[in-house]
Design a protein around this motif. Structure first.
Motif, PDB file in Angstrom:
ATOM      1  N   LEU A 170      38.037  48.970  20.322  1.00  0.00           N
ATOM      2  CA  LEU A 170      37.003  49.042  21.234  1.00  0.00           C
ATOM      3  C   LEU A 170      37.336  49.346  22.485  1.00  0.00           C
ATOM      4  O   LEU A 170      36.715  49.560  23.555  1.00  0.00           O
ATOM      5  CB  LEU A 170      36.447  47.567  21.145  1.00  0.00           C
ATOM      6  N   HIS A 171      38.402  48.892  23.203  1.00  0.00           N
ATOM      7  CA  HIS A 171      39.155  49.201  24.295  1.00  0.00           C
ATOM      8  C   HIS A 171      39.565  50.754  24.604  1.00  0.00           C
ATOM      9  O   HIS A 171      40.072  51.043  23.805  1.00  0.00           O
ATOM     10  CB  HIS A 171      40.358  48.363  24.637  1.00  0.00           C
ATOM     11  N   PRO A 172      38.923  51.410  25.634  1.00  0.00           N
ATOM     12  CA  PRO A 172      39.586  52.720  25.917  1.00  0.00           C
ATOM     13  C   PRO A 172      40.901  52.942  25.747  1.00  0.00           C
ATOM     14  O   PRO A 172      41.333  54.173  25.431  1.00  0.00           O
ATOM     15  CB  PRO A 172      38.966  53.031  27.289  1.00  0.00           C
ATOM     16  N   TYR A 173      41.767  51.921  26.375  1.00  0.00           N
ATOM     17  CA  TYR A 173      43.228  52.027  26.289  1.00  0.00           C
ATOM     18  C   TYR A 173      43.897  52.062  24.878  1.00  0.00           C
ATOM     19  O   TYR A 173      44.333  53.039  24.431  1.00  0.00           O
ATOM     20  CB  TYR A 173      43.935  51.180  26.985  1.00  0.00           C
TER      21      TYR A 173
ATOM     22  N   PHE B 105      43.695  49.670  34.002  1.00  0.00           N
ATOM     23  CA  PHE B 105      43.683  50.847  33.452  1.00  0.00           C
ATOM     24  C   PHE B 105      42.585  51.813  34.083  1.00  0.00           C
ATOM     25  O   PHE B 105      42.605  52.958  33.705  1.00  0.00           O
ATOM     26  CB  PHE B 105      43.186  50.709  31.881  1.00  0.00           C
ATOM     27  N   HIS B 106      42.208  51.584  35.148  1.00  0.00           N
ATOM     28  CA  HIS B 106      41.008  52.120  35.777  1.00  0.00           C
ATOM     29  C   HIS B 106      41.322  53.692  36.035  1.00  0.00           C
ATOM     30  O   HIS B 106      40.587  54.571  35.866  1.00  0.00           O
ATOM     31  CB  HIS B 106      39.913  51.595  36.833  1.00  0.00           C
ATOM     32  N   PRO B 107      42.490  53.822  36.962  1.00  0.00           N
ATOM     33  CA  PRO B 107      42.843  55.242  36.905  1.00  0.00           C
ATOM     34  C   PRO B 107      43.138  56.011  36.048  1.00  0.00           C
ATOM     35  O   PRO B 107      42.826  57.645  36.225  1.00  0.00           O
ATOM     36  CB  PRO B 107      44.227  55.127  37.883  1.00  0.00           C
ATOM     37  N   ARG B 108      43.193  55.506  34.862  1.00  0.00           N
ATOM     38  CA  ARG B 108      43.431  56.554  33.610  1.00  0.00           C
ATOM     39  C   ARG B 108      42.173  56.651  32.643  1.00  0.00           C
ATOM     40  O   ARG B 108      42.131  57.212  31.681  1.00  0.00           O
ATOM     41  CB  ARG B 108      44.683  56.086  32.616  1.00  0.00           C
ATOM     42  N   CYS B 109      40.932  55.738  33.006  1.00  0.00           N
ATOM     43  CA  CYS B 109      39.937  55.627  32.086  1.00  0.00           C
ATOM     44  C   CYS B 109      38.949  56.500  32.400  1.00  0.00           C
ATOM     45  O   CYS B 109      38.137  56.543  33.344  1.00  0.00           O
ATOM     46  CB  CYS B 109      39.438  54.255  32.225  1.00  0.00           C
ATOM     47  N   GLU B 110      38.663  57.068  31.288  1.00  0.00           N
ATOM     48  CA  GLU B 110      37.275  58.087  31.524  1.00  0.00           C
ATOM     49  C   GLU B 110      36.092  57.367  31.667  1.00  0.00           C
ATOM     50  O   GLU B 110      35.166  58.051  31.986  1.00  0.00           O
ATOM     51  CB  GLU B 110      37.235  59.236  30.168  1.00  0.00           C
ATOM     52  N   PHE B 111      35.814  56.073  31.219  1.00  0.00           N
ATOM     53  CA  PHE B 111      34.710  55.479  31.590  1.00  0.00           C
ATOM     54  C   PHE B 111      34.553  54.647  32.832  1.00  0.00           C
ATOM     55  O   PHE B 111      33.618  54.163  32.861  1.00  0.00           O
ATOM     56  CB  PHE B 111      34.517  54.544  30.459  1.00  0.00           C
ATOM     57  N   MET B 112      35.629  54.601  33.576  1.00  0.00           N
ATOM     58  CA  MET B 112      35.616  54.032  34.752  1.00  0.00           C
ATOM     59  C   MET B 112      34.536  53.876  35.795  1.00  0.00           C
ATOM     60  O   MET B 112      34.010  55.278  35.704  1.00  0.00           O
ATOM     61  CB  MET B 112      36.840  54.436  35.432  1.00  0.00           C
ATOM     62  N   ASP B 113      33.803  53.002  36.278  1.00  0.00           N
ATOM     63  CA  ASP B 113      32.961  53.249  37.548  1.00  0.00           C
ATOM     64  C   ASP B 113      33.161  52.302  38.373  1.00  0.00           C
ATOM     65  O   ASP B 113      34.067  51.771  38.456  1.00  0.00           O
ATOM     66  CB  ASP B 113      31.549  53.050  36.799  1.00  0.00           C
TER      67      ASP B 113
ATOM     68  N   ILE C 152      32.480  49.169  39.307  1.00  0.00           N
ATOM     69  CA  ILE C 152      32.722  47.663  39.137  1.00  0.00           C
ATOM     70  C   ILE C 152      34.220  47.765  38.543  1.00  0.00           C
ATOM     71  O   ILE C 152      34.962  46.741  39.011  1.00  0.00           O
ATOM     72  CB  ILE C 152      31.951  46.966  38.166  1.00  0.00           C
ATOM     73  N   CYS C 153      34.721  48.721  37.806  1.00  0.00           N
ATOM     74  CA  CYS C 153      36.104  48.604  37.193  1.00  0.00           C
ATOM     75  C   CYS C 153      37.210  48.655  38.399  1.00  0.00           C
ATOM     76  O   CYS C 153      38.203  48.157  38.206  1.00  0.00           O
ATOM     77  CB  CYS C 153      36.271  49.763  36.505  1.00  0.00           C
ATOM     78  N   GLN C 154      36.760  49.300  39.626  1.00  0.00           N
ATOM     79  CA  GLN C 154      37.722  49.330  40.866  1.00  0.00           C
ATOM     80  C   GLN C 154      37.894  48.070  41.543  1.00  0.00           C
ATOM     81  O   GLN C 154      38.847  47.875  42.009  1.00  0.00           O
ATOM     82  CB  GLN C 154      37.367  50.541  41.434  1.00  0.00           C
TER      83      GLN C 154
ATOM     84  N   ARG D 173      38.453  42.627  37.980  1.00  0.00           N
ATOM     85  CA  ARG D 173      39.268  42.534  36.777  1.00  0.00           C
ATOM     86  C   ARG D 173      38.243  41.981  35.688  1.00  0.00           C
ATOM     87  O   ARG D 173      37.933  40.889  35.641  1.00  0.00           O
ATOM     88  CB  ARG D 173      40.337  41.673  37.105  1.00  0.00           C
ATOM     89  N   PRO D 174      38.237  43.016  34.763  1.00  0.00           N
ATOM     90  CA  PRO D 174      37.414  42.416  33.529  1.00  0.00           C
ATOM     91  C   PRO D 174      38.143  41.157  32.845  1.00  0.00           C
ATOM     92  O   PRO D 174      39.179  41.184  32.492  1.00  0.00           O
ATOM     93  CB  PRO D 174      37.238  43.472  32.410  1.00  0.00           C
ATOM     94  N   PRO D 175      37.350  40.211  32.465  1.00  0.00           N
ATOM     95  CA  PRO D 175      37.929  39.158  31.530  1.00  0.00           C
ATOM     96  C   PRO D 175      37.893  39.565  30.152  1.00  0.00           C
ATOM     97  O   PRO D 175      37.459  40.488  29.759  1.00  0.00           O
ATOM     98  CB  PRO D 175      36.686  38.093  31.514  1.00  0.00           C
TER      99      PRO D 175
ATOM    100  N   ARG E  10      39.056  43.234  26.806  1.00  0.00           N
ATOM    101  CA  ARG E  10      38.831  43.126  28.075  1.00  0.00           C
ATOM    102  C   ARG E  10      38.506  44.571  28.674  1.00  0.00           C
ATOM    103  O   ARG E  10      39.407  45.482  29.162  1.00  0.00           O
ATOM    104  CB  ARG E  10      40.412  43.023  28.529  1.00  0.00           C
ATOM    105  N   CYS E  11      37.196  44.658  28.799  1.00  0.00           N
ATOM    106  CA  CYS E  11      36.460  45.908  29.404  1.00  0.00           C
ATOM    107  C   CYS E  11      35.056  45.594  29.728  1.00  0.00           C
ATOM    108  O   CYS E  11      34.322  45.221  28.855  1.00  0.00           O
ATOM    109  CB  CYS E  11      36.577  47.158  28.305  1.00  0.00           C
ATOM    110  N   PHE E  12      34.577  46.013  30.852  1.00  0.00           N
ATOM    111  CA  PHE E  12      33.359  45.839  31.266  1.00  0.00           C
ATOM    112  C   PHE E  12      32.268  46.768  30.271  1.00  0.00           C
ATOM    113  O   PHE E  12      31.200  46.155  30.277  1.00  0.00           O
ATOM    114  CB  PHE E  12      33.101  46.268  32.483  1.00  0.00           C
ATOM    115  N   LYS E  13      32.769  47.624  29.900  1.00  0.00           N
ATOM    116  CA  LYS E  13      31.859  48.523  28.910  1.00  0.00           C
ATOM    117  C   LYS E  13      31.587  48.081  27.433  1.00  0.00           C
ATOM    118  O   LYS E  13      30.676  48.704  26.918  1.00  0.00           O
ATOM    119  CB  LYS E  13      32.550  49.861  28.947  1.00  0.00           C
ATOM    120  N   VAL E  14      32.241  47.028  26.948  1.00  0.00           N
ATOM    121  CA  VAL E  14      32.320  46.605  25.787  1.00  0.00           C
ATOM    122  C   VAL E  14      31.628  45.316  25.729  1.00  0.00           C
ATOM    123  O   VAL E  14      32.129  44.429  26.350  1.00  0.00           O
ATOM    124  CB  VAL E  14      33.579  46.416  25.041  1.00  0.00           C
TER     125      VAL E  14
HETATM  126  S1  SF4 Z   1      36.746  48.089  32.332  1.00  0.00           S
HETATM  127 FE1  SF4 Z   1      36.158  50.010  33.321  1.00  0.00          FE
HETATM  128  S2  SF4 Z   1      38.389  51.207  33.677  1.00  0.00           S
HETATM  129 FE2  SF4 Z   1      38.732  49.301  32.623  1.00  0.00          FE
HETATM  130  S3  SF4 Z   1      38.929  50.227  30.296  1.00  0.00           S
HETATM  131 FE3  SF4 Z   1      36.653  49.446  30.605  1.00  0.00          FE
HETATM  132  S4  SF4 Z   1      35.518  51.220  31.368  1.00  0.00           S
HETATM  133 FE4  SF4 Z   1      37.709  51.515  31.686  1.00  0.00          FE
END
Ligand code: SF4
Ligand SMILES: Nc1ncnc2c1ncn2[C@@H]1O[C@H](COP(=O)(O)OP(=O)(O)O)[C@@H](O)[C@H]1O
Ligand SMILES: [Mg+2]
Length: 329
Positions: A257-260, A295-303, A305-307, A310-312, A323-327
């Motif tokens: 589920l996590h982009p990484y 992970f945001h500099p390497r993440c294709e889903f970054m927006d 809030i990610c910058q 820190r996601p819990p 640990r991702c805002f998008k999940v």
């Molecule tokens: S929180 Fe944002 S930058 Fe981090 S993994 Fe999720 S989508 Fe990517």
């Protein structure tokens, strides 16, 4: 030698083996300040379970594992946690050296330096076995132990010095020494990296068998997800000293589920595909971690809030933490 074990003080405490640590942090001294390396991870292991610790090099896997038994240099390192439980008994700081006895042993990437070059295997094994025996240790006992880790020519191995063994044999001896200590938990930190493909398979199979036969709990550390999927029951994915995903191995394999994690899976070599895929960018430097989600500099889903934040780590499905805002749950 580097195979670290502890002398047990009160064996009767270990009727039910389990380790459960909450909010583990490790900071290293850099000049006058402390640099955070492991940033609040929860780790748990159950009897006869293999927990995989995965992630790119430099993500804090080894530091986390060494901190479990307080094996980091105390003069430049600070370890803390909210709770440290052994067998569901909460242990405070002063009790940890007491409870730690014979709980955890380690095997490392390169087995040869973990054995003392000056002594035959016989003496090294005898030394560890005699800690848990009131009688003198017989050769038959040592031979049986070596055979149990697949060393059929046990007599020759007992009478060998470490440099006379192949890498695979030396790793099996290191595992035998760890078993001799009767530890409940084995930390195997990249145990196959220095071995060729056939020996790798043998060591992985041995660890799996030992888990079942000896009710052994194993933290298996590797950057190799193929090995993880073969051996682990549960997997923790580390990134920049944090757990970014934790779930049963089958869930991570089928539906990361996590982009990484998804990116790591794409890097696993596939039959029929000639080119190797790599995750874009570099793993972060702890002295200048990116803001927000590391992970945001390497993440294709970054927006945005990610910058900033820190996601819990959230339990999105039963036993599956991300640990991702998008999940979302
Ligand atoms: S929180 Fe944002 S930058 Fe981090 S993994 Fe999720 S989508 Fe990517
Ligand atoms: N003794 C130490 N003092 C200072 N920094 C350290 C020490 N050991 C490891 N580190 C740093 O901790 C980070 C994580 O290292 P490590 O746990 O070895 O990564 P991994 O095992 O995932 O490859 C690295 O940036 C490393 O430089
Ligand atoms: Mg390491």
């Amino acid at each position: 030698m580097l195979c670290v074990t502890f002398t047990i003080l009160k064996e009767e405490k270990f009727d039910m083996q389990i380790l459960d640590i909450k909010n583990l942090r490790v900071d290293f001294k850099k000049g006058k300040q402390f640099l955070n390396i492991v940033s609040g991870i929860d780790l748990k292991i159950e009897p006869a379970q293999i927990v995989g610790i995965a992630g790119e090099s430099g993500s804090g896997k080894t530091v986390s594992m060494l901190s479990l038994a307080n094996l980091l240099p105390s003069f430049d390192c600070r370890i803390s946690y909210d709770s440290y439980k052994v067998n569901r008994i909460k242990v405070d700081d002063k009790q940890i050296p007491f409870f730690r006895g014979r709980l955890i042993s380690y095997i490392f990437q390169d087995p040869v330096p973990s054995l003392d070059p000056m002594f035959m295997i016989k003496s090294q094994l005898k030394e560890v076995l005699s800690l848990s025996s009131d009688h003198s240790v017989k050769n038959e006992v040592m031979e049986k132990l070596l055979k149990s880790v697949g060393l059929e020519d046990a007599e020759r191995v007992l009478n060998s010095y470490p440099h006379q063994l192949s890498g695979g044999m030396a790793q099996r001896v290191a595992i035998a020494i760890a078993l001799a200590s009767k530890s409940k938990i084995l930390v195997a930190d990249e145990p196959t990296t220095a071995l060729d493909a056939n020996l790798k398979k043998g060591i992985l199979k041995l660890l799996k068998d030992l888990k079942d036969e000896n009710n052994l709990s194993i933290f298996f550390v590797s950057h190799d997800l193929e090995q993880m999927f073969y051996i682990a029951d549960r997997i923790y994915i580390f990134y920049a000293g944090m757990v970014v995903e934790a779930a049963d191995a089958s869930h991570i394999k089928k539906a990361p589920l996590h982009p990484y994690t998804a990116a790591l899976l794409k890097c696993v070599p596939q039959r029929g595909k000639s080119s190797l895929i790599q995750i874009k960018g570099r793993s972060p430097n702890f002295t200048s971690l990116p803001s927000g989600c590391p992970f945001h500099p390497r993440c294709e889903f970054m927006d945005d809030i990610c910058q900033r934040m820190r996601p819990p780590l959230i339990e999105v499905k039963k036993g599956h933490f991300v640990r991702c805002f998008k999940v979302k749950k």
